[in-house]
Write an enzyme that holds these catalytic residues in place. Sequence first.
Site, PDB file in Angstrom:
ATOM      1  N   TRP A  62       2.296   2.989   1.480  1.00  0.00           N
ATOM      2  CA  TRP A  62       3.446   3.795   1.057  1.00  0.00           C
ATOM      3  C   TRP A  62       4.700   2.918   0.908  1.00  0.00           C
ATOM      4  O   TRP A  62       5.767   3.230   1.434  1.00  0.00           O
ATOM      5  CB  TRP A  62       3.697   4.927   2.057  1.00  0.00           C
ATOM      6  CG  TRP A  62       2.606   5.940   2.194  1.00  0.00           C
ATOM      7  CD1 TRP A  62       1.277   5.773   1.922  1.00  0.00           C
ATOM      8  CD2 TRP A  62       2.741   7.290   2.664  1.00  0.00           C
ATOM      9  NE1 TRP A  62       0.583   6.926   2.198  1.00  0.00           N
ATOM     10  CE2 TRP A  62       1.451   7.876   2.665  1.00  0.00           C
ATOM     11  CE3 TRP A  62       3.814   8.051   3.109  1.00  0.00           C
ATOM     12  CZ2 TRP A  62       1.214   9.186   3.060  1.00  0.00           C
ATOM     13  CZ3 TRP A  62       3.578   9.360   3.521  1.00  0.00           C
ATOM     14  CH2 TRP A  62       2.288   9.924   3.482  1.00  0.00           C
ATOM     15  N   ASP A  83      -3.834   0.526   2.587  1.00  0.00           N
ATOM     16  CA  ASP A  83      -4.503   1.549   3.388  1.00  0.00           C
ATOM     17  C   ASP A  83      -5.598   2.259   2.594  1.00  0.00           C
ATOM     18  O   ASP A  83      -6.472   2.905   3.171  1.00  0.00           O
ATOM     19  CB  ASP A  83      -3.487   2.579   3.899  1.00  0.00           C
ATOM     20  CG  ASP A  83      -2.681   3.233   2.783  1.00  0.00           C
ATOM     21  OD1 ASP A  83      -2.451   2.579   1.745  1.00  0.00           O
ATOM     22  OD2 ASP A  83      -2.263   4.394   2.953  1.00  0.00           O
ATOM     23  N   TYR A 124      -8.879   2.055  -7.511  1.00  0.00           N
ATOM     24  CA  TYR A 124      -7.872   1.165  -6.930  1.00  0.00           C
ATOM     25  C   TYR A 124      -8.320   0.664  -5.556  1.00  0.00           C
ATOM     26  O   TYR A 124      -8.327  -0.546  -5.293  1.00  0.00           O
ATOM     27  CB  TYR A 124      -6.531   1.891  -6.831  1.00  0.00           C
ATOM     28  CG  TYR A 124      -5.499   1.168  -5.990  1.00  0.00           C
ATOM     29  CD1 TYR A 124      -4.912  -0.005  -6.446  1.00  0.00           C
ATOM     30  CD2 TYR A 124      -5.133   1.651  -4.736  1.00  0.00           C
ATOM     31  CE1 TYR A 124      -3.981  -0.681  -5.667  1.00  0.00           C
ATOM     32  CE2 TYR A 124      -4.204   0.988  -3.957  1.00  0.00           C
ATOM     33  CZ  TYR A 124      -3.622  -0.174  -4.427  1.00  0.00           C
ATOM     34  OH  TYR A 124      -2.700  -0.840  -3.654  1.00  0.00           O
TER      35      TYR A 124
END
Length: 295
Positions: free
Chosen positions: A148, A100, A123
């Site tokens: 996550w 994401d 990243y």
Amino acid sequence: MVWVIGSGGMLGTEVCRQLDNSGIQYVKSGLDVDITDIGALRAFASRWSVDWIINCAAYTAVDKAESEAELCKKVNEDGVANIALVAQECGAALIHISTDYVFDGTGNIPYTEDMGLAPIGVYGKTKAAGEAAVIKNTKKFYILRTAWLYGWAGKNFVYTMIRAMNSRESLKVVNDQRGTPTFAGDLASLILKIMDKKIEYGIYHCTDLGETTWWEFACEIQKQGILAGWINEKGKNCTVNPCSTEEYPTPAKRPAYSVLSKEKIQNALGLTLPQWQESLKVFLNSELFKKEMIL
């Protein structure tokens, strides 16, 4: 034959476990095959007749990446380009895991697969570049963006929170970043379903359902952790306080809103993904839960 790259990581371990349970033949590689060395990848591939390559290898230390940009790029972009080239050369379909963090998080509705990328940290930028490398270098690919991620193997937010709660009187958790916790068991299951159904190649968003903040996630971990028996007496009384991102500065800036739309993958596979709270319960109540990770 399936080749799992990054088999020693949290997701790779779970993918291999599910392949074992499904009776699917696979080979695996970890640090023994350097993905930044295309010769090493080609040498490994030449030993097997590989139909699928699942790439679970990545540089995922988001904050450390800000000071190790070159290494992060080497793994998340150059290494991925090599894997895609080898997949194309041996005619294998590539399943590549993305994130994401390729979005900037300035939106307020779930991101769909066709929305423009705008990563805000090293990243995220290297993961976006890795996606581009896959698209450029091979034709048969699935890019799966997740978020996550937590699982039984390796360090993750759930283990960290339980350990902190059991040893501290209070802790602060960020409450202004929204996303979706994703259980590695669910993502691995999706990967196997994609291999079985052979859906259309392309980019798919693959997280559990629902959305929350890190603070709300931590509160649910405490609540369910008590019921599962992983929270001790101190942990039961630990106060979990919300805080802002500004109060908890980190080297890398993170998306404020990174909820991903799962409509495309659900429609393609004809299924409904589990709510994140349901999957957390599965994680906490499994015999695979590693008690040593919360000590």
